[in-house]
Scaffold this motif. Structure first.
Motif, mmCIF file in Angstrom:
data_model
loop_
_atom_site.group_PDB
_atom_site.id
_atom_site.type_symbol
_atom_site.label_atom_id
_atom_site.label_comp_id
_atom_site.label_asym_id
_atom_site.label_seq_id
_atom_site.Cartn_x
_atom_site.Cartn_y
_atom_site.Cartn_z
ATOM 1 N N GLY A 118 0.823 -1.206 0.000
ATOM 2 C CA GLY A 118 0.000 0.000 0.000
ATOM 3 C C GLY A 118 0.857 1.254 0.000
ATOM 4 O O GLY A 118 0.406 2.319 -0.425
ATOM 5 N N LEU A 119 2.079 1.149 0.486
ATOM 6 C CA LEU A 119 3.008 2.281 0.517
ATOM 7 C C LEU A 119 4.373 1.934 -0.050
ATOM 8 O O LEU A 119 5.090 2.815 -0.506
ATOM 9 N N HIS A 120 4.739 0.664 -0.013
ATOM 10 C CA HIS A 120 6.124 0.282 -0.284
ATOM 11 C C HIS A 120 6.199 -0.961 -1.164
ATOM 12 O O HIS A 120 5.424 -1.897 -0.987
ATOM 13 N N TYR A 121 7.171 -0.957 -2.089
ATOM 14 C CA TYR A 121 7.450 -2.107 -2.946
ATOM 15 C C TYR A 121 8.740 -2.780 -2.502
ATOM 16 O O TYR A 121 9.731 -2.112 -2.216
ATOM 17 N N ASP A 122 8.720 -4.115 -2.476
ATOM 18 C CA ASP A 122 9.917 -4.931 -2.304
ATOM 19 C C ASP A 122 9.988 -5.884 -3.485
ATOM 20 O O ASP A 122 9.010 -6.083 -4.215
ATOM 21 N N ALA A 123 11.145 -6.497 -3.663
ATOM 22 C CA ALA A 123 11.376 -7.454 -4.745
ATOM 23 C C ALA A 123 11.078 -8.864 -4.249
ATOM 24 O O ALA A 123 11.262 -9.170 -3.062
ATOM 25 N N LEU A 124 10.643 -9.734 -5.136
ATOM 26 C CA LEU A 124 10.462 -11.150 -4.835
ATOM 27 C C LEU A 124 11.431 -11.957 -5.695
ATOM 28 O O LEU A 124 11.655 -11.632 -6.861
ATOM 29 N N ALA A 125 11.982 -13.001 -5.092
ATOM 30 C CA ALA A 125 12.960 -13.831 -5.791
ATOM 31 C C ALA A 125 12.824 -15.275 -5.339
ATOM 32 O O ALA A 125 12.315 -15.552 -4.247
ATOM 33 N N MET A 126 13.301 -16.185 -6.167
ATOM 34 C CA MET A 126 13.423 -17.588 -5.790
ATOM 35 C C MET A 126 14.846 -17.778 -5.286
ATOM 36 O O MET A 126 15.810 -17.440 -5.972
ATOM 37 N N SER A 127 14.950 -18.283 -4.067
ATOM 38 C CA SER A 127 16.246 -18.508 -3.436
ATOM 39 C C SER A 127 16.400 -20.008 -3.203
ATOM 40 O O SER A 127 15.418 -20.692 -2.906
ATOM 41 N N PRO A 128 17.623 -20.549 -3.323
ATOM 42 C CA PRO A 128 17.784 -21.991 -3.157
ATOM 43 C C PRO A 128 17.468 -22.473 -1.736
ATOM 44 O O PRO A 128 17.042 -23.603 -1.552
ATOM 45 N N PHE A 129 17.639 -21.600 -0.746
ATOM 46 C CA PHE A 129 17.326 -21.956 0.640
ATOM 47 C C PHE A 129 17.245 -20.694 1.484
ATOM 48 O O PHE A 129 17.772 -19.639 1.099
ATOM 49 N N GLU A 130 16.583 -20.785 2.615
ATOM 50 C CA GLU A 130 16.452 -19.663 3.537
ATOM 51 C C GLU A 130 17.835 -19.145 3.920
ATOM 52 O O GLU A 130 18.720 -19.914 4.284
ATOM 53 N N GLY A 131 18.042 -17.836 3.807
ATOM 54 C CA GLY A 131 19.311 -17.239 4.184
ATOM 55 C C GLY A 131 20.383 -17.275 3.109
ATOM 56 O O GLY A 131 21.502 -16.830 3.353
ATOM 57 N N ALA A 132 20.064 -17.806 1.935
ATOM 58 C CA ALA A 132 21.058 -17.851 0.853
ATOM 59 C C ALA A 132 21.396 -16.424 0.412
ATOM 60 O O ALA A 132 20.535 -15.552 0.424
ATOM 61 N N PRO A 133 22.633 -16.184 0.029
ATOM 62 C CA PRO A 133 23.009 -14.846 -0.451
ATOM 63 C C PRO A 133 22.208 -14.444 -1.689
ATOM 64 O O PRO A 133 21.801 -15.293 -2.487
ATOM 65 N N GLU A 134 22.019 -13.138 -1.839
ATOM 66 C CA GLU A 134 21.221 -12.621 -2.952
ATOM 67 C C GLU A 134 21.789 -12.998 -4.316
ATOM 68 O O GLU A 134 21.037 -13.090 -5.284
ATOM 69 N N GLU A 135 23.092 -13.228 -4.409
ATOM 70 C CA GLU A 135 23.644 -13.559 -5.734
ATOM 71 C C GLU A 135 23.106 -14.883 -6.279
ATOM 72 O O GLU A 135 23.239 -15.170 -7.457
ATOM 73 N N PHE A 136 22.477 -15.696 -5.415
ATOM 74 C CA PHE A 136 21.880 -16.951 -5.870
ATOM 75 C C PHE A 136 20.415 -16.788 -6.260
ATOM 76 O O PHE A 136 19.782 -17.744 -6.698
#
Length: 170
Positions: A118-136
């Motif tokens: 309603g006020l803010h946009y974030d990005a959504l991504a598929m990650s190989p596992f919880e806590g994986a670095p963003e480069e994955f």
């Protein structure tokens, strides 16, 4: 890619839409100035399409307005960025769990995803596992002939419903 859908938080600096799009398209959270320029140039190049009735202000006034880093983006900007990148942009609304899809009428073969509260946009991504670095992160998904991105859509909707639950319990 197997894994989980994750929300990649974008700074709340009035340019979140642009930086979220920059992340899902180019893995770059600092694209706002450039993407604002793309939008202003697109709007300025077609004053008949982007007229006062469409923009809510004159074409020239809008172009100056959107270049101001204090101003927010929305549906107009998402539609232009979808066309600029040649990909669908799915924007999931936490409040309603609705998905607004930009570029769906153009038969693009790829889709990216954002989440909006309603006020803010974030990005959504598929990650190989919880806590994986963003480069994955995988942020671009192939659209099949049924106009779906497969099991990722279900995983995304689960994340959006969880976010809605957290949002309504605040």
């Amino acid at each position: 890619m197997e894994g989980i859908v994750v929300r990649r938080v974008i700074p709340s600096d009035n340019s979140c839409l642009f930086n979220a799009v920059g992340y899902v398209m180019d893995h770059d959270k600092h694209r706002a100035p450039e993407l604002r320029q793309v939008i202003a140039a697109t709007v300025a190049s077609d004053p008949r399409k982007y007229n006062q009735a469409f923009l809510g202000k004159s074409n020239v006034e809008y172009c100056g307005w959107i270049l101001n880093p204090e101003k927010w983006g929305g549906a107009i900007e998402l539609a232009i960025l979808s066309e600029y990148y040649g990909r669908e942009i799915a924007a999931y609304d936490i409040q309603t769990t609705r998905c607004d899809l930009y570029g769906q009428d153009r038969n693009y073969r790829e889709r990216v995803m954002l989440i909006y509260d309603g006020l803010h946009y974030d990005a959504l991504a598929m990650s190989p596992f919880e806590g994986a670095p963003e480069e994955f992160d995988q942020t671009i998904f192939t659209v099949d002939n049924g106009r779906s991105i497969g099991h990722v859509e279900g995983l995304t909707l689960n994340l959006v419903r969880d976010a809605q639950s957290e949002w309504t319990n605040c």
